[in-house]
Design a protein around this motif. Sequence first.
Motif, PDB file in Angstrom:
ATOM      1  N   UNK A 283       0.828  -1.201   0.000  1.00 23.12           N
ATOM      2  CA  UNK A 283       0.000   0.000   0.000  1.00 23.12           C
ATOM      3  C   UNK A 283       0.866   1.256   0.000  1.00 23.12           C
ATOM      4  N   UNK A 284       1.926   1.220   0.795  1.00 20.16           N
ATOM      5  CA  UNK A 284       2.852   2.353   0.816  1.00 20.16           C
ATOM      6  C   UNK A 284       3.544   2.496  -0.540  1.00 20.16           C
ATOM      7  N   UNK A 285       3.927   1.366  -1.132  1.00 21.25           N
ATOM      8  CA  UNK A 285       4.567   1.422  -2.460  1.00 21.25           C
ATOM      9  C   UNK A 285       3.632   2.045  -3.483  1.00 21.25           C
ATOM     10  N   UNK A 286       2.344   1.726  -3.410  1.00 20.21           N
ATOM     11  CA  UNK A 286       1.368   2.307  -4.338  1.00 20.21           C
ATOM     12  C   UNK A 286       1.205   3.804  -4.092  1.00 20.21           C
ATOM     13  N   UNK A 287       1.228   4.207  -2.819  1.00 22.64           N
ATOM     14  CA  UNK A 287       1.124   5.645  -2.498  1.00 22.64           C
ATOM     15  C   UNK A 287       2.321   6.400  -3.062  1.00 22.64           C
TER      16      UNK A 287
END
Length: 873
Positions: A283-287
């Motif tokens: 999720x952080x990578x997508x953000x």
Amino acid sequence: MRPERYNAKEAEPKWRKVWNDRDLFRTRNDDPRPKYYVLEMFPYPSGRIHMGHVRNYTMGDVVARYKRAKGFNVLHPMGWDAFGMPAENAAMQNKVHPKDWTYANIATMRGQLQSMGLSLDWSREIATCDPSYYKHQQRMFLDFLEAGLVDRKTAKVNWDPVDQTVLANEQVIDGRGWRSGALVEQRELTQWFLKITAFAEDLNDKLDTLDRWPEKVRLMQRNWIGRSEGLLIRFALRPDTAPDGETELEIYTTRPDTLFGAKFMAVAPDHPLARAAAEKNPELAAFIEECRRVGTAQEAIEKAEKLGFDTGIRAVHPFDPDWTLPVYVANFILMEYGTGAIFGCPAHDQRDLDFVNRYGLGNTPVVCPPGTDPESFAITDTAYDGEGRMINSRFLDGMTIAEAKEEVARRLERETRDNRPVAERKVNFRLRDWGISRQRYWGCPIPVVHCESCGIVPVPREQLPVTLPEDVSFDVPGNPLDRHPTWKHVDCPKCGGKARRETDTMDTFVDSSWYFARFTDPTLADEPTDKAVVDRWLPVDQYIGGIEHAILHLLYSRFFTRAMTRTGHAGLDEPFAGLFTQGMVVHETYRDASGAWVQPSEVRIESEGGTRRAFHVRTGEPVEIGSIEKMSKSKKNTVDPDEIIASYGADTARWFMLSDSPPERDVIWTEEGVQGAARFVQRVWRLVGELADRAGAGDGAAAQGPVGLAVRKAAHKALAAVEEDVERLRFNRCVAHLYELANALQDLLNRAKDADESGLPGAFREAARIFVQMLAPMMPHLAEECWEALGETGLAAEAPWPILDRSLLVEDSITLPVQVNGRKRADVTVARDADQAAIEAAVLSLEAVQRAMEGRSVRKIIVVPQRIVNVVA
């Protein structure tokens, strides 16, 4: 026989030919007279000049002509900032080679500029796309590389995935490429950089020496350089929350006093800690990937909605081991500024406050405004960033901000972790190194090759210039140099093995960062400059251009001059001693009933009872008169300089551009204003004709009668005023002085019809000469025609500036206010050197004073010399 009307269509080409035939404006480097270098920012050859060009170059020409008349050896050159994307766009759209498009535009614009009668030294003309110019730019790149002023490193850039090119921040509009409309991506590319940061301190400090620059420009540069003094603080990370190997987070802050108001930490999306945390958090990578969709411009990031992602990492407050702060990845933090990480004190920073209000993190005020009760002081939607006393800050409470900063620095410098101080004082700069790599064809090739065995190898100086291949195709997006079948494939100059050329070309700001130095000796073949010559001509005495170049162009030029000095091509730091930023040319806008823009030439204006109405010339239909805006092709509110010159003459256009408003402000182009300027041209012609009829031998010094003295005083008073205002670039005031002188001379000609004074013809000749010589920098063609009509020898353009007789500026009489018992009753005019008795007699003879006395006797008369007279009755 002198014609009744001045014919600009005949006179202007005639005098331009005379100037050209005599090579009048060619500058010699060996001229022994004092030098004066006046330069307007050179234009991009877009196709045709616009009225902004007319204004800019007219201003510079007035200065150049005036300084020549004052006895200076004037350098006033012209060239072309000729590389850049518009030529490639034209190549794609019109199936024409960028070189052909550029040189055709140069030819057109050169002719237009020449029709303005500019006193330019065309023998020094340069075009930055010419190999004879960029050869030397490549040489300086290699010299800078050798001197450690060039770097090659990976950097984040705006990438247009459709056009396959890097975009400057200014070319990203609402997150999309300015031409393709594609969503811009942030990519990391290996780029070439010029190390402007090597001079950051000097670039900042020397702004104080540029006292002939506008203060607003110096402030803009100072803010861009962004010198600040603060603390570099190492926040420990709580081990059970941090990725493996990550133990601390380093931040730079100018507000260490607000540490007890900290509510969160934030790192840039490309910060190493963010990357480490994203490895195990999809999720952080997508953000982080979403953050890459925003351009790299700080302005775009500041305008974007403040978004963050809680990493779960916790940082330990440096003054309290039990106090931890959440670490966010935030879209408004830039890796390029500071350390790419911050601590957020929302009560005293609006950006941080917006962020915590979104995520419910709260705020704690730690600075209380003067006169405010600390117990009731609270922050809701507006952060407080003013002065005050510390509150809610433990041992800092009651201190001023300055005292608190010092105390925090003192304590944290003594604290150590891993045998290193927790904090250290540091001077930081917002300025970053200048990335000059551009993935495009029409630019100066970067003179290096890439060899698998030797790495990066400079092209030998004897092989310069590295020229652009002409057989290129623009049928598909991207850089044609990457696709060229032969150009990029070369032998390594070092080992002889297979290698490839650098296919990136230089940012066009490089081309314009040293052209002013090349103008000093533009035919020099073996070196970029002759150091002795460039040091004699530079700095530019008066530089003129638009405020839009107040930061980057001027800052890069200041850097380049320092770099050239370090590498032996120059011997000074500052390139421009005086800077003037002129306003824009603006015009009304017009729309028809369908909402389409209509050109001014297609509009007829009618005025009735103070109301202006517009109609379409062709259809007669009403046209809406819109707002006054900068002339632009998109809104069709442009005026073609060629049409104005063809209709009214170049001098009329020049005169209007100088007369309408202060030169630093916008000038509103109106047909009425141009027609007024045209009428003044004819009035000057008639006035000079009358003066020529009355003029006689002598220089005016023999004129002793009242009319003759009045003629001389009027001329010399105007001369003094024009001199002062030209020196200060107050051209509109110069115009006003010449209007006043024309009025005065016309009145004096009328008074002189019945006068029979000795020396009067000489006074009229002197006044006529002065009048025409003051007109010459502004309306040079008309001045030549008038000069000839006066029977003067030589050219007005070659005549020395008139010598001011300051004795004629002293008025023989003075007017004083007269009071009777404290109330003003009259004014009295007396000789400047009148004694007390003469002043008293003149005052008592005034009817107004006698009435105010009401028959009372005078007790005393008080005369304050050259100020006021008081009668006490």
